[in-house]
Design a protein around this motif. Structure first.
Motif, PDB file in Angstrom:
ATOM      1  N   UNK A  61      15.970 -12.615   3.174  1.00 32.06           N
ATOM      2  CA  UNK A  61      15.009 -12.805   2.084  1.00 32.06           C
ATOM      3  C   UNK A  61      13.573 -12.664   2.596  1.00 32.06           C
ATOM      4  N   UNK A  62      12.761 -11.916   1.852  1.00 30.01           N
ATOM      5  CA  UNK A  62      11.315 -11.931   2.080  1.00 30.01           C
ATOM      6  C   UNK A  62      10.657 -12.100   0.717  1.00 30.01           C
ATOM      7  N   UNK A  63       9.477 -12.682   0.715  1.00 27.09           N
ATOM      8  CA  UNK A  63       8.768 -12.912  -0.544  1.00 27.09           C
ATOM      9  C   UNK A  63       8.499 -11.570  -1.231  1.00 27.09           C
ATOM     10  N   UNK A  64       8.095 -10.597  -0.425  1.00 28.50           N
ATOM     11  CA  UNK A  64       7.755  -9.294  -0.975  1.00 28.50           C
ATOM     12  C   UNK A  64       8.928  -8.615  -1.687  1.00 28.50           C
ATOM     13  N   UNK A  68       1.483  -9.460 -15.239  1.00 32.09           N
ATOM     14  CA  UNK A  68       1.940  -8.459 -14.264  1.00 32.09           C
ATOM     15  C   UNK A  68       3.244  -8.992 -13.703  1.00 32.09           C
ATOM     16  N   UNK A  69       4.136  -8.114 -13.280  1.00 31.65           N
ATOM     17  CA  UNK A  69       5.459  -8.598 -12.902  1.00 31.65           C
ATOM     18  C   UNK A  69       5.901  -8.354 -11.466  1.00 31.65           C
ATOM     19  N   UNK A  70       5.913  -7.113 -11.020  1.00 31.05           N
ATOM     20  CA  UNK A  70       6.405  -6.863  -9.665  1.00 31.05           C
ATOM     21  C   UNK A  70       5.391  -7.392  -8.643  1.00 31.05           C
ATOM     22  N   UNK A  71       5.845  -7.494  -7.406  1.00 25.99           N
ATOM     23  CA  UNK A  71       4.975  -7.978  -6.335  1.00 25.99           C
ATOM     24  C   UNK A  71       3.696  -7.135  -6.245  1.00 25.99           C
ATOM     25  N   UNK A  72       3.857  -5.815  -6.216  1.00 22.21           N
ATOM     26  CA  UNK A  72       2.661  -4.970  -6.066  1.00 22.21           C
ATOM     27  C   UNK A  72       1.766  -5.047  -7.305  1.00 22.21           C
ATOM     28  N   UNK A  73       2.361  -5.180  -8.471  1.00 17.28           N
ATOM     29  CA  UNK A  73       1.547  -5.330  -9.689  1.00 17.28           C
ATOM     30  C   UNK A  73       0.755  -6.645  -9.662  1.00 17.28           C
ATOM     31  N   UNK A  74       1.375  -7.677  -9.112  1.00 14.20           N
ATOM     32  CA  UNK A  74       0.677  -8.967  -9.031  1.00 14.20           C
ATOM     33  C   UNK A  74      -0.527  -8.867  -8.081  1.00 14.20           C
ATOM     34  N   UNK A 132       3.091 -21.109   9.968  1.00  5.39           N
ATOM     35  CA  UNK A 132       2.150 -20.129  10.489  1.00  5.39           C
ATOM     36  C   UNK A 132       2.678 -18.705  10.499  1.00  5.39           C
ATOM     37  N   UNK A 133       3.920 -18.554  10.158  1.00  4.78           N
ATOM     38  CA  UNK A 133       4.555 -17.232  10.210  1.00  4.78           C
ATOM     39  C   UNK A 133       5.026 -16.811   8.808  1.00  4.78           C
ATOM     40  N   UNK A 134       5.780 -17.696   8.167  1.00 10.81           N
ATOM     41  CA  UNK A 134       6.260 -17.396   6.823  1.00 10.81           C
ATOM     42  C   UNK A 134       7.294 -16.291   6.810  1.00 10.81           C
ATOM     43  N   UNK A 135       7.596 -15.784   5.621  1.00  7.86           N
ATOM     44  CA  UNK A 135       8.507 -14.631   5.522  1.00  7.86           C
ATOM     45  C   UNK A 135       8.022 -13.747   4.380  1.00  7.86           C
ATOM     46  N   UNK A 136       6.769 -13.373   4.484  1.00  9.74           N
ATOM     47  CA  UNK A 136       6.188 -12.513   3.450  1.00  9.74           C
ATOM     48  C   UNK A 136       6.878 -11.153   3.406  1.00  9.74           C
ATOM     49  N   UNK A 137       7.130 -10.568   4.568  1.00 15.72           N
ATOM     50  CA  UNK A 137       7.782  -9.262   4.596  1.00 15.72           C
ATOM     51  C   UNK A 137       6.830  -8.139   4.242  1.00 15.72           C
ATOM     52  N   UNK A 138       7.380  -6.939   4.278  1.00 17.08           N
ATOM     53  CA  UNK A 138       6.592  -5.753   3.922  1.00 17.08           C
ATOM     54  C   UNK A 138       7.285  -5.059   2.765  1.00 17.08           C
ATOM     55  N   UNK A 139       6.508  -4.430   1.904  1.00 18.05           N
ATOM     56  CA  UNK A 139       7.148  -3.752   0.768  1.00 18.05           C
ATOM     57  C   UNK A 139       8.137  -2.695   1.268  1.00 18.05           C
ATOM     58  N   UNK A 140       9.335  -2.707   0.705  1.00 16.89           N
ATOM     59  CA  UNK A 140      10.292  -1.654   1.054  1.00 16.89           C
ATOM     60  C   UNK A 140       9.873  -0.401   0.299  1.00 16.89           C
ATOM     61  N   UNK A 141      10.481   0.727   0.637  1.00 16.66           N
ATOM     62  CA  UNK A 141      10.029   1.988   0.050  1.00 16.66           C
ATOM     63  C   UNK A 141      10.107   1.977  -1.462  1.00 16.66           C
ATOM     64  N   UNK A 142      11.270   1.574  -1.955  1.00 15.96           N
ATOM     65  CA  UNK A 142      11.366   1.431  -3.403  1.00 15.96           C
ATOM     66  C   UNK A 142      11.387  -0.065  -3.699  1.00 15.96           C
ATOM     67  N   UNK A 143      10.290  -0.544  -4.167  1.00 11.77           N
ATOM     68  CA  UNK A 143      10.177  -1.967  -4.410  1.00 11.77           C
ATOM     69  C   UNK A 143      11.199  -2.411  -5.454  1.00 11.77           C
TER      70      UNK A 143
END
Ligand SMILES: *[C@@H]1O[C@H](CO)[C@@H](O)[C@H](O)[C@H]1NC(C)=O
Ligand SMILES: *[C@@H]1O[C@H](CO)[C@@H](O)[C@H](O)[C@H]1NC(C)=O
Ligand SMILES: *[C@@H]1O[C@H](CO)[C@@H](O)[C@H](O)[C@H]1NC(C)=O
Length: 309
Positions: free
Chosen positions: A168-171, A202-208, A242-253
């Motif tokens: 799981x990542x937040x992104x 706004x709904x998706x992570x990138x839209x937010x 201090x680290x979290x689990x934000x993650x990086x956007x995958x190619x197709x969000x």
């Protein structure tokens, strides 16, 4: 939490002497020489959310635990802002240059608000739970402070203790992956808590994230931004400090409503949710307004697509 709910139930039951103000204490305030006025005071401790008798023992226990977790992540989110203000990178990521008070306020309402009548029920009273992939729904015009939870929620939503596990990542994770964040969303739909203002902008992570840059005034009352921020903060401040689990956007969000596919059963749920979205899209396209859209659980997004949880 169970204990707290019991205590609250007892308080509510014994507070019959003041039926109008219910379980709130009344303090008499004298303002420089004028006549005394009584005000209801804000709740001084967490108030329990009522759970309908239609929920069986197992459902009640899971729900109480998840509601406690909702309060836990809300407290952490508010505390993070009290501590760091807008110098927090997480704050500006989701809320841009907006001032902090409104965001704090939404979380505080979840923790300290008047929750009387903000009812969770398990009896499928509106007959929606048979629909594939439905974890529950806001009762909308039938009861604006009530939420129905369907059996699917109890078998798919993850406990807060599992935060940052199983990939799981937040992104990229779904906003309803953890029961706590799922219930936060449902609570903001109620009139008593969301006031029709905490809504979908706004709904998706990138839209937010884009909303934070373009329209911070909407970001601070965007339900999904409030959920993402609370999850990101909890991961960063409590789980992996201090680290979290934000993650990086995958190619197709991934769509934000689609459950993360961390197991075979949740993959199935994911497919079912997608199927439900398609069928209700047809229904919802006939109802133009957001508030009257067929199942209040389904939201018409900016792109015209209807999403259901
Ligand atoms: C933070 O808030 C202060 C006012 O308290 C303001 O001057 C500043 O521009 C804000 N910074 C950001 C990044 O929003
Ligand atoms: C409200 O109740 C009606 C009649 O039972 C039902 O058809 C409708 O779907 C309900 N609305 C929601 C949002 O569940
Ligand atoms: C309680 O409801 C759940 C569905 O949410 C069901 O699986 C379970 O068997 C029920 N428990 C009892 C004791 O009836």
């Amino acid at each position: 939490m169970r204990f707290q709910l019991l205590v609250n139930a007892l308080l509510a039951a014994t507070a019959t002497a003041s039926p109008v103000l219910k379980n709130r204490e009344v303090t008499t305030v004298t303002v420089s020489g004028t006549t005394a006025t009584s005000y209801p005071q804000p709740a001084s401790e967490i108030q329990g959310f009522p759970i309908h008798t239609s929920c069986n023992g197992t459902e009640r226990l899971q729900l109480e635990k998840a509601l406690w977790d909702t309060i836990r992540i809300s407290q952490q989110a508010a505390q993070h802002i009290y501590t760091h203000g807008n110098s927090s990178a997480l704050y500006t990521k989701y809320f841009g240059q907006a001032s902090t008070a409104e965001v704090i306020g939404w979380y505080e309402k979840l923790v300290h608000g008047d929750h009387e009548g903000v009812l969770f029920r398990c009896d499928d009273i509106d007959g929606n739970c048979h629909q594939e992939g439905w974890g529950g729904h806001w009762r909308g015009e039938n009861a604006t402070d009530e939420t129905v939870l369907c059996p699917l929620s109890y078998s798919t939503r993850q406990p807060l203790e599992a935060m940052c596990s199983n990939g799981y990542t937040v992104t990229n994770g779904a906003l309803n992956h953890y029961f706590a964040a799922d219930l936060m969303h449902r609570l903001f739909h109620t009139t008593k808590i969301g006031e029709g203002a905490a809504e979908h902008y706004a709904d998706s992570y990138s839209e937010c994230l884009q909303l934070a840059l373009d329209t911070p005034a909407e970001a601070v009352r965007n339900t999904h931004s409030l959920q993402y921020f609370a999850l990101d903060v909890y991961a960063m401040d409590v789980v992996l400090v201090g680290e979290g689990c934000t993650g990086k956007p995958s190619e197709e969000e991934e769509d934000s409503h689609t459950p993360a596919s961390s197991s075979a059963s949740s993959s199935a749920a994911s497919a079912a949710t997608t199927a439900a979205s398609t069928t209700t899209a047809q229904v919802a396209s006939q109802t133009a307004s957001k508030t009257s859209s067929a199942a209040a659980e389904c939201h018409t997004h900016g792109d015209g697509v209807v999403h259901c949880v």
